[in-house]
Design an enzyme around this catalytic site. Sequence first.
Site, short mmCIF file in Angstrom:
data_model
loop_
_atom_site.label_atom_id
_atom_site.label_comp_id
_atom_site.label_asym_id
_atom_site.label_seq_id
_atom_site.Cartn_x
_atom_site.Cartn_y
_atom_site.Cartn_z
N ASN A 1 0.85 -1.19 0.00
CA ASN A 1 0.00 0.00 0.00
C ASN A 1 0.89 1.24 0.00
OD1 ASN A 1 0.83 0.48 2.68
ND2 ASN A 1 -0.96 -0.54 3.54
N ASP B 1 -7.78 -7.16 1.18
CA ASP B 1 -7.78 -8.63 1.07
C ASP B 1 -8.56 -9.08 -0.15
OD1 ASP B 1 -6.43 -8.63 3.53
OD2 ASP B 1 -8.28 -8.84 4.66
#
Length: 510
Positions: A222, A296
Amino acid sequence: MSTSPEAVDLSSQRALSEWLPGRLAAEEPRILVIGDLMLDGWWSGTIERLCREAPAPVVDIQVRESVPGGAANTAMNLAALGARVSVAGIIGTDDAGVDLRNQLVAAGIDVRHLQTHPDMVTTTKTRISSGGQVMLRLDDSARTVPADALAALAASVRAAVERQDAVLVCDYGNGVLAGPVHDGLVAALGAREGAARRPLVVVDSHDPRPWAPLHPDLVTPNAQETARLLDRRLPDGQERVDAIGAHAEALLAATGARAVVVTLDRDGTVLLTSDGVRHRTWARPAAEKQASGAGDTFVAALTLGRSAGLPLTASLDLAQSAADVVVHQPGTSVCSTEQLGRYLRAFADTALGADELERQLDVHRAQGQRIVLTNGCFDVLHSGHTRYLNQAKQLGDILVVALNSDDSVRRLKGAGRPINAVGDRAAVVAALSCVDYVTVFDTPTAGPLIRQLRPEVYAKGGDYTPEMLAETPAVEEYGGRVAILDYVAERSTTAVVNRIRDGEGAASAI
């Protein structure tokens, strides 16, 4: 694997949404998820008073829900999307561990490589909320992972990766993938490097650097993790995307990966590859809600798409769509094949009329946003189109794509075109995360539409100059700007159509 998807007519988003469940049912790729499995708790209730001991609200709990989290949530998403999933990790024999294992088994996930240990604390994250607002999160996890549990997991790694189409490493730094497990996984997959049956390797880790010896096919840091990899603070907005792109070589070298996908939350994702490919997706975020686990879902859908044979850029857009589904759902949730198909089908018949589009654009201008318009047939979408549309999006805030009507395409391309009717063409273009609005025009050029909508930027891809474009005078009348974007000579709809008609295979997996 069966016939490559490029040989199937996927230029209709409706066709893709209908093809996807059948493809997955036929393929059922085998995917191992190894890493930090957790149990997420979502407790909610009402607040009507403060406690006597301190100025803190008292939450009268009315609903208690527990769902798999972390690597377990990734596995649940894969199972819901049609994969044959197995998990490897370490959990306790405590109540949370029993609950987590039972939920995985109920979802049809293979748990033979899931180690349990009486001295292990199953990681839990319990959120307490009221009125739709999370008030507090309680985390419980093991301070150390038992050495014999690590040894048992390490011993099972080689068997766990056998006959897998993909191995997805979910490393959240809880210690389960430390030491012998890390080394065993590197040895097991390293021995297969270069072999015809080496599985796709995807790493989703807080720190991908220790996994560089795996030479993963994909890593998915990220923004914060990327900043740590580069040892620098990233700017905001488009400047952040540009900064990430400028450091592609460093990110690829640090992670040892063939491709890096940087996830940017509400700003979508950026793909960087070792052969210079750049691709961007844009998220369709929901208002702030009690949602968790979209990352996820994203990595699960991305892994599934690649292991089922979809091109990398198509897999990325598919993963963005799956993440968009779950951010509109409360709690830790999953995206099923049915939900994803329904989401993709929702883009059918999405073209707006010029008058309605003009009203929508007026709202965006009032908010200080810049409008970019481009036009074309977009008959059979290919990577040249998506690269060009991603570039166009970066010229402003709102991207409008004006499609030639079916009659207009026939006049331009001949009696055999379009391959796909305008409703299907509108659906697939609208589903691209970089596209905000789609409209249709039937005039010989887009000039009349441009005069009505008055975009700040008119973008065109190809080997043109502004002087060659019939639309340039219309843009210049009101002070707009014409931008010529990259021409991808080796990509063309005609070439794609000819390959399909001649029964040839895919030209590229990008």
